[in-house]
Design a protein around this motif. Structure first.
Motif, mmCIF file in Angstrom:
data_model
loop_
_atom_site.group_PDB
_atom_site.id
_atom_site.type_symbol
_atom_site.label_atom_id
_atom_site.label_comp_id
_atom_site.label_asym_id
_atom_site.label_seq_id
_atom_site.Cartn_x
_atom_site.Cartn_y
_atom_site.Cartn_z
ATOM 1 N N LYS A 1 -2.868 -4.424 8.680
ATOM 2 C CA LYS A 1 -4.020 -3.533 8.524
ATOM 3 C C LYS A 1 -3.979 -2.401 9.554
ATOM 4 C CE LYS A 1 -6.182 -5.322 5.008
ATOM 5 N NZ LYS A 1 -6.302 -4.595 3.739
ATOM 6 N N MET B 1 -10.199 5.583 3.393
ATOM 7 C CA MET B 1 -10.065 4.163 3.729
ATOM 8 C C MET B 1 -11.446 3.532 3.833
ATOM 9 S SD MET B 1 -7.500 2.592 6.582
ATOM 10 C CE MET B 1 -7.078 0.837 6.612
ATOM 11 N N ASN C 1 -1.947 5.848 7.058
ATOM 12 C CA ASN C 1 -2.860 6.615 6.218
ATOM 13 C C ASN C 1 -3.366 7.869 6.934
ATOM 14 O OD1 ASN C 1 -4.399 6.719 3.641
ATOM 15 N ND2 ASN C 1 -6.164 6.561 5.004
ATOM 16 N N TYR D 1 0.838 -1.203 0.000
ATOM 17 C CA TYR D 1 0.000 0.000 0.000
ATOM 18 C C TYR D 1 0.871 1.251 0.000
ATOM 19 C CZ TYR D 1 -4.476 -2.361 1.087
ATOM 20 O OH TYR D 1 -5.615 -3.108 1.045
ATOM 21 N N GLN E 1 -3.765 1.726 8.692
ATOM 22 C CA GLN E 1 -4.634 2.725 9.318
ATOM 23 C C GLN E 1 -3.818 3.893 9.898
ATOM 24 O OE1 GLN E 1 -7.584 3.788 9.787
ATOM 25 N NE2 GLN E 1 -7.307 5.031 11.621
ATOM 26 N N GLN F 1 -7.647 3.235 0.217
ATOM 27 C CA GLN F 1 -6.988 2.141 0.936
ATOM 28 C C GLN F 1 -8.073 1.146 1.378
ATOM 29 O OE1 GLN F 1 -3.990 2.852 0.487
ATOM 30 N NE2 GLN F 1 -3.534 4.984 0.984
ATOM 31 N N GLY G 1 -9.389 -1.428 3.558
ATOM 32 C CA GLY G 1 -9.060 -1.889 4.894
ATOM 33 C C GLY G 1 -9.989 -2.981 5.378
ATOM 34 N N GLU H 1 -13.191 8.007 6.013
ATOM 35 C CA GLU H 1 -13.323 6.559 6.183
ATOM 36 C C GLU H 1 -14.758 6.128 5.916
ATOM 37 O OE1 GLU H 1 -10.710 4.583 9.211
ATOM 38 O OE2 GLU H 1 -12.646 4.265 10.177
ATOM 39 N N GLN I 1 -13.323 0.298 5.375
ATOM 40 C CA GLN I 1 -13.178 -0.821 6.319
ATOM 41 C C GLN I 1 -14.234 -1.880 6.019
ATOM 42 O OE1 GLN I 1 -10.488 -0.299 7.460
ATOM 43 N NE2 GLN I 1 -10.192 1.646 8.499
#
Length: 341
Positions: free
Chosen positions: A160, A185, A167, A119, A164, A140, A142, A234, A187
């Motif tokens: 992972k 990101m 990022n 990443y 986090q 990203q 996640g 996120e 999740q």
């Protein structure tokens, strides 16, 4: 006919199978130019066919994302063929299903290099092409495990968690500089992907995702939305992801004990593991003797959910908040009516 209004150059790592495979189909369905990065040539060729059938343009670039130089070369190939990327999706990963004490040092390092540093290298390559134009979105991919570690997946959870934290640092730096390049990101919850048939396992029984399980298309929709709306820091996908992250924030010690009791059993089926099963840690599973294309889906289709109300709410948080407020107001009105009746 391609919808020019939405046409973008999109790069997806880990594009040959699972979530990556579902994501490239979703981007292609709106006519995007999609660069597919992965190790396995069989899966890449099949994914490229998917992209073309869906209405997009495809470029396959075989690459191991743990090699920073190779990732930079791949980005240059994409730029030459399609122009600089508008969207870069980091998704490639590998893992080991085993207690921490049964994972060798080189195996742990390999998981970290692919799942975390892959990443980092992808984002560096993307930023070299996005920052001069002051334009672009980096997604990203996640997991709930970016916040909550579980037993038997220590290497993956560690990677992972690293994504986090790193990022967040990157996001702050981009905001500080006033850049229009964004990183976000997504999740994810447990998904019905082929990873459970190719990840290295030392468990006595076959590995499985912890229910509830969602189809990879649920993740793909969230990834495409995040790419189009990267100002959100996120996105959470699946009620199980939201519940896990909230429970971990409130009572992590209780969750430790719960997972200690249930985490070993819930990640295994009743079937014995095949000791001769394919493993993709060091080489791609789809380039084995059979040259098998694994596709997007795993073997848990009958259990998997095709939609997620929580994922919709995460994408439409303002509408969801308004609906919740209206529901609360209606509930109050009903309660008052009952009280006064």
């Amino acid at each position: 006919m391609t919808n020019q209004r939405h046409t973008k150059t999109v790069v997806v790592t880990g594009a040959s199978g699972g979530v990556g495979r579902a994501a490239v189909r979703a981007f292609a369905a709106r006519g995007d130019r999609v660069a597919l990065l992965a190790r396995g040539r069989t899966g890449l060729a099949a994914a490229a066919d998917d992209v073309v059938r869906a209405g997009g343009e495809a470029l396959t670039v075989p690459v191991d994302v743990s090699d920073a130089g190779a990732v930079e070369e791949a980005a240059s190939r994409v730029e030459e063929a399609f122009g600089p990327p508008d969207v870069w999706v980091n998704n490639a990963f590998t893992g080991v299903f085993a207690p921490f004490t049964e994972i060798a040092a080189d195996e742990f390092r390999r998981v970290t290099e692919v799942t975390y540093l892959g990443y980092v290298y992808g984002t560096q390559a993307a930023l070299r092409r996005m920052l001069p134009r002051d334009h672009g979105a980096i997604v990203q991919v996640g997991s709930a495990l970016a916040y909550r570690g579980i037993p038997l997946q220590s290497a993956y959870c560690g990677a992972k968690h690293a994504i986090q934290g790193w990022n967040e640092s990157l996001r702050c730096e981009l905001l500080h500089s006033g850049s229009q390049v964004r990183t976000t990101m997504v999740q994810l919850p447990a998904l019905d992907t082929p990873q459970f048939d190719w990840v290295l396992s030392r468990l006595p029984h076959r590995a499985q995702p912890v229910p509830p399980i969602y189809e990879p298309e649920v993740a793909a929709r969230a990834i495409v939305h995040a790419a189009d709306h990267p100002r959100r820091r996120e996105y959470w996908v699946g009620a199980s992801t939201a519940a896990t992250l909230l429970a971990n924030a409130v009572a992590p010690g209780v969750l430790d004990r719960y997972l200690a009791r249930t985490g070993f059993r819930s990640q295994q089926t009743a079937e014995d593991r095949d000791p001769a099963a394919l493993v993709n840690l060091w080489s791609p599973a789809d380039d084995g003797p059979s040259g098998h294309d694994f596709g997007a889906h795993g073997r848990f289709g009958p259990q998997a959910r095709a939609t997620s109300a929580q994922a919709w709410a995460s994408r439409h948080h303002m509408a969801a908040g308004a609906a919740a407020a209206m529901a609360a107001a209606a509930a109050v009105a009903v309660a008052r009516g009952l009280r006064n009746g």
